[in-house]
Design an enzyme around this catalytic site. Structure first.
Site, PDB file in Angstrom:
ATOM      1  N   PHE A   1       0.806  -1.222   0.000  1.00  0.00           N
ATOM      2  CA  PHE A   1       0.000   0.000   0.000  1.00  0.00           C
ATOM      3  C   PHE A   1       0.836   1.268   0.000  1.00  0.00           C
ATOM      4  O   PHE A   1       0.363   2.324  -0.413  1.00  0.00           O
ATOM      5  CB  PHE A   1      -1.010   0.011   1.157  1.00  0.00           C
ATOM      6  CG  PHE A   1      -0.438  -0.273   2.514  1.00  0.00           C
ATOM      7  CD1 PHE A   1       0.215   0.697   3.240  1.00  0.00           C
ATOM      8  CD2 PHE A   1      -0.580  -1.539   3.074  1.00  0.00           C
ATOM      9  CE1 PHE A   1       0.722   0.433   4.507  1.00  0.00           C
ATOM     10  CE2 PHE A   1      -0.084  -1.823   4.341  1.00  0.00           C
ATOM     11  CZ  PHE A   1       0.575  -0.832   5.056  1.00  0.00           C
TER      12      PHE A   1
ATOM     13  N   GLY B   1       1.456   3.516  -3.342  1.00  0.00           N
ATOM     14  CA  GLY B   1       0.547   4.556  -3.813  1.00  0.00           C
ATOM     15  C   GLY B   1       0.004   5.460  -2.722  1.00  0.00           C
ATOM     16  O   GLY B   1      -0.784   6.361  -2.990  1.00  0.00           O
ATOM     17  N   HIS B   2       0.407   5.266  -1.477  1.00  0.00           N
ATOM     18  CA  HIS B   2      -0.174   6.038  -0.351  1.00  0.00           C
ATOM     19  C   HIS B   2       0.900   6.458   0.640  1.00  0.00           C
ATOM     20  O   HIS B   2       1.032   5.833   1.682  1.00  0.00           O
ATOM     21  CB  HIS B   2      -1.220   5.194   0.362  1.00  0.00           C
ATOM     22  CG  HIS B   2      -2.154   5.987   1.228  1.00  0.00           C
ATOM     23  ND1 HIS B   2      -1.911   6.289   2.541  1.00  0.00           N
ATOM     24  CD2 HIS B   2      -3.355   6.540   0.953  1.00  0.00           C
ATOM     25  CE1 HIS B   2      -2.914   6.964   3.052  1.00  0.00           C
ATOM     26  NE2 HIS B   2      -3.807   7.126   2.107  1.00  0.00           N
ATOM     27  N   TYR B   3       1.597   7.394   0.538  1.00  0.00           N
ATOM     28  CA  TYR B   3       1.916   8.207  -0.624  1.00  0.00           C
ATOM     29  C   TYR B   3       3.383   7.974  -0.921  1.00  0.00           C
ATOM     30  O   TYR B   3       4.163   7.935   0.026  1.00  0.00           O
ATOM     31  CB  TYR B   3       1.674   9.680  -0.333  1.00  0.00           C
ATOM     32  CG  TYR B   3       0.244   9.938   0.144  1.00  0.00           C
ATOM     33  CD1 TYR B   3      -0.804  10.008  -0.762  1.00  0.00           C
ATOM     34  CD2 TYR B   3      -0.035  10.116   1.493  1.00  0.00           C
ATOM     35  CE1 TYR B   3      -2.103  10.261  -0.330  1.00  0.00           C
ATOM     36  CE2 TYR B   3      -1.342  10.359   1.921  1.00  0.00           C
ATOM     37  CZ  TYR B   3      -2.364  10.439   1.017  1.00  0.00           C
ATOM     38  OH  TYR B   3      -3.641  10.669   1.446  1.00  0.00           O
TER      39      TYR B   3
ATOM     40  N   ILE C   1       2.278   6.766   4.269  1.00  0.00           N
ATOM     41  CA  ILE C   1       1.427   6.724   5.460  1.00  0.00           C
ATOM     42  C   ILE C   1       0.497   5.524   5.304  1.00  0.00           C
ATOM     43  O   ILE C   1      -0.108   5.336   4.253  1.00  0.00           O
ATOM     44  CB  ILE C   1       0.586   8.012   5.598  1.00  0.00           C
ATOM     45  CG1 ILE C   1       1.491   9.240   5.732  1.00  0.00           C
ATOM     46  CG2 ILE C   1      -0.361   7.914   6.789  1.00  0.00           C
ATOM     47  CD1 ILE C   1       0.742  10.556   5.628  1.00  0.00           C
TER      48      ILE C   1
END
Length: 142
Positions: free
Chosen positions: A46, A49-51, A56
């Site tokens: 994750f 893409g986050h971020y 986070i």
């Protein structure tokens, strides 16, 4: 108390959605709760893409980690072994801090009510002793 392989014998979740690494304490007879943790690695899918510039852990995955912690408690109860856990709702969710790569996300979920196949758990996630997420999780078992 329970390592990752033992957890996988209890709950159906698998990588990349298995979000509890170890159970450190569990009581399923009187006060029904599980305490455990997730070591949050920079390699988590994750974070791509986050971020990418400031990774986070998404809040929804913090809630999922709490739900999985509660699922360990529920599916450890003899009457619910082999059942499939489903979200029935989420109430009183609060995010109070960030979870970033390198954090140890401490997880606690207490089952506060069960009536038939429906129940409620109270979850608290923390990093370094500070609450980062809390939620009331409603679940159904099939």
């Amino acid at each position: 108390m329970l390592n990752i392989n033992e957890i996988k014998k209890i709950i159906p979740h698998r990588y990349p959605m298995l979000l509890i690494d170890r159970v450190t304490e569990m009581e399923i007879e009187e006060k029904q709760f599980v305490r455990g943790y997730k070591n949050v690695s920079a390699n988590e899918a994750f974070f791509q893409g986050h971020y990418p510039e400031e990774p986070i852990m998404p809040g929804v995955l913090q809630v999922e980690a709490l739900a999985q912690t509660g699922t360990v408690a529920i599916l450890s109860m003899e009457r619910f072994k082999g059942k499939t856990p489903l979200f029935a709702g989420i109430n009183k969710v609060r995010f109070k801090g960030k979870v970033v790569p390198g954090d140890k996300l401490d997880l606690y979920c207490e089952i506060i009510k069960i009536k038939g196949p429906i129940g409620i758990g109270k979850g608290i996630a923390s990093v370094d002793g500070k609450t980062v997420c809390e939620a009331e999780i409603l679940f159904a078992l099939q």
